[in-house]
Design an enzyme around this catalytic site. Structure first.
Site, PDB file in Angstrom:
ATOM      1  NE  ARG A 188      -3.440   0.232   2.716  1.00  0.00           N
ATOM      2  CZ  ARG A 188      -3.952   0.503   3.923  1.00  0.00           C
ATOM      3  NH1 ARG A 188      -3.937  -0.411   4.861  1.00  0.00           N
ATOM      4  NH2 ARG A 188      -4.448   1.689   4.172  1.00  0.00           N
ATOM      5  CB  VAL A 216      -2.995   6.091   6.674  1.00  0.00           C
ATOM      6  CG1 VAL A 216      -3.957   5.852   7.824  1.00  0.00           C
ATOM      7  CG2 VAL A 216      -3.238   5.056   5.568  1.00  0.00           C
ATOM      8  CG  HIS A 235      -8.061   6.329  11.225  1.00  0.00           C
ATOM      9  ND1 HIS A 235      -9.079   6.110  10.319  1.00  0.00           N
ATOM     10  CD2 HIS A 235      -8.658   6.487  12.428  1.00  0.00           C
ATOM     11  CE1 HIS A 235     -10.246   6.120  10.963  1.00  0.00           C
ATOM     12  NE2 HIS A 235     -10.028   6.349  12.235  1.00  0.00           N
TER      13      HIS A 235
HETATM   14  C1  BV8 Z   1     -11.555   2.509  18.596  1.00  0.00           C
HETATM   15  C2  BV8 Z   1      -5.868   2.862   9.469  1.00  0.00           C
HETATM   16  C3  BV8 Z   1     -11.669   2.480  20.954  1.00  0.00           C
HETATM   17  C4  BV8 Z   1      -5.330   1.508   9.185  1.00  0.00           C
HETATM   18  C5  BV8 Z   1      -8.272   2.570   9.841  1.00  0.00           C
HETATM   19  C6  BV8 Z   1     -15.773  -4.452  17.606  1.00  0.00           C
HETATM   20  C7  BV8 Z   1     -14.522  -4.760  18.101  1.00  0.00           C
HETATM   21  C8  BV8 Z   1     -13.500  -3.826  18.180  1.00  0.00           C
HETATM   22  C9  BV8 Z   1     -13.730  -2.520  17.746  1.00  0.00           C
HETATM   23  C10 BV8 Z   1     -14.993  -2.236  17.254  1.00  0.00           C
HETATM   24  C11 BV8 Z   1     -16.016  -3.164  17.183  1.00  0.00           C
HETATM   25  N1  BV8 Z   1     -17.114  -2.549  16.657  1.00  0.00           N
HETATM   26  C12 BV8 Z   1     -16.815  -1.268  16.388  1.00  0.00           C
HETATM   27  C13 BV8 Z   1     -15.541  -1.064  16.752  1.00  0.00           C
HETATM   28  C14 BV8 Z   1     -14.806   0.152  16.637  1.00  0.00           C
HETATM   29  C15 BV8 Z   1     -13.984   0.079  15.356  1.00  0.00           C
HETATM   30  C16 BV8 Z   1     -14.924   0.206  14.187  1.00  0.00           C
HETATM   31  O1  BV8 Z   1     -15.458   1.263  13.962  1.00  0.00           O
HETATM   32  N2  BV8 Z   1     -15.129  -0.892  13.439  1.00  0.00           N
HETATM   33  C17 BV8 Z   1     -16.044  -0.819  12.321  1.00  0.00           C
HETATM   34  C18 BV8 Z   1     -15.464  -1.518  11.121  1.00  0.00           C
HETATM   35  C19 BV8 Z   1     -17.377  -1.408  12.764  1.00  0.00           C
HETATM   36  N3  BV8 Z   1     -13.128   1.228  15.454  1.00  0.00           N
HETATM   37  C20 BV8 Z   1     -11.933   1.080  16.025  1.00  0.00           C
HETATM   38  O2  BV8 Z   1     -11.444   0.035  16.389  1.00  0.00           O
HETATM   39  C21 BV8 Z   1     -11.201   2.398  16.231  1.00  0.00           C
HETATM   40  N4  BV8 Z   1     -10.719   2.455  17.575  1.00  0.00           N
HETATM   41  O3  BV8 Z   1     -12.745   2.415  18.482  1.00  0.00           O
HETATM   42  O4  BV8 Z   1     -10.907   2.651  19.804  1.00  0.00           O
HETATM   43  C22 BV8 Z   1     -11.659   1.009  21.171  1.00  0.00           C
HETATM   44  C23 BV8 Z   1     -10.515   0.440  21.674  1.00  0.00           C
HETATM   45  C24 BV8 Z   1     -10.526  -0.933  21.918  1.00  0.00           C
HETATM   46  C25 BV8 Z   1     -11.665  -1.719  21.623  1.00  0.00           C
HETATM   47  C26 BV8 Z   1     -12.814  -1.110  21.081  1.00  0.00           C
HETATM   48  C27 BV8 Z   1     -12.815   0.256  20.851  1.00  0.00           C
HETATM   49  C28 BV8 Z   1     -10.011   2.489  15.291  1.00  0.00           C
HETATM   50  C29 BV8 Z   1     -10.512   2.605  13.873  1.00  0.00           C
HETATM   51  C30 BV8 Z   1      -9.348   2.952  12.963  1.00  0.00           C
HETATM   52  C31 BV8 Z   1      -9.111   1.813  12.010  1.00  0.00           C
HETATM   53  N5  BV8 Z   1      -8.050   2.190  11.062  1.00  0.00           N
HETATM   54  N6  BV8 Z   1      -7.264   2.926   9.025  1.00  0.00           N
HETATM   55  C32 BV8 Z   1      -5.122   1.291   7.717  1.00  0.00           C
HETATM   56  O5  BV8 Z   1      -5.429   2.172   6.917  1.00  0.00           O
HETATM   57  O6  BV8 Z   1      -4.628   0.200   7.381  1.00  0.00           O
HETATM   58  S1  BV8 Z   1      -9.853   2.666   9.278  1.00  0.00           S
HETATM   59  C33 BV8 Z   1      -9.909   2.636   7.564  1.00  0.00           C
HETATM   60  O7  BV8 Z   1     -11.256   2.474   7.156  1.00  0.00           O
HETATM   61  C34 BV8 Z   1      -9.515   3.927   6.920  1.00  0.00           C
HETATM   62  O8  BV8 Z   1      -8.534   4.641   7.596  1.00  0.00           O
HETATM   63  C35 BV8 Z   1     -10.774   4.719   6.922  1.00  0.00           C
HETATM   64  O9  BV8 Z   1     -10.759   5.633   7.946  1.00  0.00           O
HETATM   65  C36 BV8 Z   1     -11.805   3.743   7.322  1.00  0.00           C
HETATM   66  C37 BV8 Z   1     -13.087   3.938   6.606  1.00  0.00           C
HETATM   67  O10 BV8 Z   1     -12.838   3.920   5.280  1.00  0.00           O
HETATM   68  P1  BV8 Z   1     -13.270   5.219   4.396  1.00  0.00           P
HETATM   69  O11 BV8 Z   1     -12.228   6.246   4.521  1.00  0.00           O
HETATM   70  O12 BV8 Z   1     -14.668   5.638   4.698  1.00  0.00           O
HETATM   71  O13 BV8 Z   1     -13.172   4.550   3.023  1.00  0.00           O
HETATM   72  P2  BV8 Z   1     -14.186   3.489   2.422  1.00  0.00           P
HETATM   73  O14 BV8 Z   1     -13.426   2.708   1.416  1.00  0.00           O
HETATM   74  O15 BV8 Z   1     -14.918   2.780   3.525  1.00  0.00           O
HETATM   75  O16 BV8 Z   1     -15.250   4.420   1.698  1.00  0.00           O
HETATM   76  C38 BV8 Z   1     -14.840   5.258   0.640  1.00  0.00           C
HETATM   77  C39 BV8 Z   1     -15.996   6.193   0.394  1.00  0.00           C
HETATM   78  O17 BV8 Z   1     -15.604   7.126  -0.608  1.00  0.00           O
HETATM   79  C40 BV8 Z   1     -17.226   5.474  -0.139  1.00  0.00           C
HETATM   80  O18 BV8 Z   1     -18.363   6.018   0.517  1.00  0.00           O
HETATM   81  C41 BV8 Z   1     -17.250   5.844  -1.631  1.00  0.00           C
HETATM   82  O19 BV8 Z   1     -18.569   5.982  -2.120  1.00  0.00           O
HETATM   83  C42 BV8 Z   1     -16.587   7.180  -1.612  1.00  0.00           C
HETATM   84  N7  BV8 Z   1     -15.845   7.537  -2.833  1.00  0.00           N
HETATM   85  C43 BV8 Z   1     -15.083   6.735  -3.622  1.00  0.00           C
HETATM   86  N8  BV8 Z   1     -14.504   7.475  -4.595  1.00  0.00           N
HETATM   87  C44 BV8 Z   1     -14.903   8.768  -4.387  1.00  0.00           C
HETATM   88  C45 BV8 Z   1     -15.762   8.813  -3.267  1.00  0.00           C
HETATM   89  N9  BV8 Z   1     -16.321   9.945  -2.814  1.00  0.00           N
HETATM   90  C46 BV8 Z   1     -16.030  11.086  -3.478  1.00  0.00           C
HETATM   91  N10 BV8 Z   1     -15.205  11.128  -4.553  1.00  0.00           N
HETATM   92  C47 BV8 Z   1     -14.643   9.992  -5.044  1.00  0.00           C
HETATM   93  N11 BV8 Z   1     -13.835  10.063  -6.122  1.00  0.00           N
END
Ligand code: BV8
Ligand code: ZN
Length: 244
Positions: free
Chosen positions: A71, A104, A120
């Site tokens: 990546r 990132v 992140h």
């Molecule tokens: C936390 C870095 C407290 C790494 C990323 C169960 C167990 C444990 C945790 C959880 C759980 N349930 C929920 C959680 C919390 C969890 C979470 O939210 N999980 C989700 C999946 C349910 N969150 C965490 O764990 C966070 N920490 O909560 O701490 C804690 C502590 C301990 C235990 C529990 C809680 C940490 C989250 C950070 C994860 N790291 N990235 C790496 O990159 O490798 S997240 C990663 O996905 C990205 O960084 C990004 O932020 C994230 C979301 O992705 P998007 O940016 O939205 O991108 P995506 O592809 O999804 O969407 C793209 C969008 O763009 C689409 O809508 C598309 O239509 C649109 N698009 C495309 N092209 C265009 C466009 N729009 C406009 N123009 C275009 N051209």
């Protein structure tokens, strides 16, 4: 020429504080695959939410390391797109401007945005998995580089699932969502917490919320504007419509 509602343009011109949250969609036109379709080719068989975890790194550091190295090469080839530059321009017009990114890839900084809040982390930085010491300088050779101070394995300085966000970064982002006049949500699927709640928090604090995404239908309601389109096209059009 894209048309925007006059009340949105007025809200932008009158705004004292504009906050922007970007996701992977903001970098898509720079050739950085979005998080959920980053699994092209070699990585198609892996779930990013499986690989981006401390457990995955403990279990199979080499696999996780290779995924990030792959990546990183994509990110290092990428250039900021017109959407990134439009946000630099927007920053010039807003008395107060807070740019919060989930990405990132460091492309906002490359485009010239100044104080970027990286919720992140950043794939171009590394730290020690064991003692958290940040690594500076070129990566040592070897299958998985190790920490100069304790010999532990180096890891990308990104926030993995299950890890806490940098406290200061999240505090600033939350404060901005609670106090800004206009909050933009650009190119994010809004799936990952706690970043995903920021637009809702801004809405509850009576900010005007603008969503720019390919997966929304354009619809304008008072103080809530959804704009369907590519961020690299919508943002430059909106900035020039508002500020010429
Ligand atoms: C936390 C870095 C407290 C790494 C990323 C169960 C167990 C444990 C945790 C959880 C759980 N349930 C929920 C959680 C919390 C969890 C979470 O939210 N999980 C989700 C999946 C349910 N969150 C965490 O764990 C966070 N920490 O909560 O701490 C804690 C502590 C301990 C235990 C529990 C809680 C940490 C989250 C950070 C994860 N790291 N990235 C790496 O990159 O490798 S997240 C990663 O996905 C990205 O960084 C990004 O932020 C994230 C979301 O992705 P998007 O940016 O939205 O991108 P995506 O592809 O999804 O969407 C793209 C969008 O763009 C689409 O809508 C598309 O239509 C649109 N698009 C495309 N092209 C265009 C466009 N729009 C406009 N123009 C275009 N051209
Ligand atoms: Zn160490």
């Amino acid at each position: 020429m894209m048309k925007f509602p006059s009340d949105l343009l007025e809200a932008l011109r009158a705004a004292q504080h504009i906050a922007v949250l970007t996701g992977a969609g903001a970098s898509a036109e720079s050739g950085v695959p979005t998080f959920r379709d980053a699994q092209t080719g070699l990585w198609a068989q892996f779930d990013p939410e499986e690989l981006a975890t401390p457990e995955a790194f403990r279990r199979n550091p080499k696999l996780v390391w290779e995924w990030y190295a792959w990546r990183r090469t994509l990110v290092e080839r990428a250039q900021p797109n017109p959407g990134h530059f439009a946000l630099v321009e927007m920053e010039r017009h807003a008395p107060q401007f807070t740019l919060i990114t989930q990405n990132v890839d460091g492309l906002h900084q490359l485009a010239g945005s100044r104080n970027v809040i990286e919720l992140h982390g950043n794939i171009r930085r590394y730290k020690c998995f064991a003692c958290e010491t940040p690594h500076s300088g070129p990566l040592p050779e070897g299958e998985i580089p190790t920490c100069a101070s304790c010999g532990g394995l180096l890891r990308p300085d990104v926030v993995w699932f299950g890890e806490c966000l940098p406290a200061q970064a999240y505090r600033v982002a939350l404060e901005a969502a609670q106090t800004c006049d206009v909050f933009f949500s650009v190119g994010t699927s809004g799936l990952v917490e706690p970043a995903a709640s920021l637009p809702r928090i801004a809405r509850r604090a009576l900010a005007t919320v603008v969503t720019i995404n390919l997966d929304v239908k354009t619809e304008w309601s008072p103080n809530a504007y959804a704009i369907h389109g590519k961020s690299g096209e919508v943002l430059p059009a909106l900035v020039s419509a508002a500020w010429g």
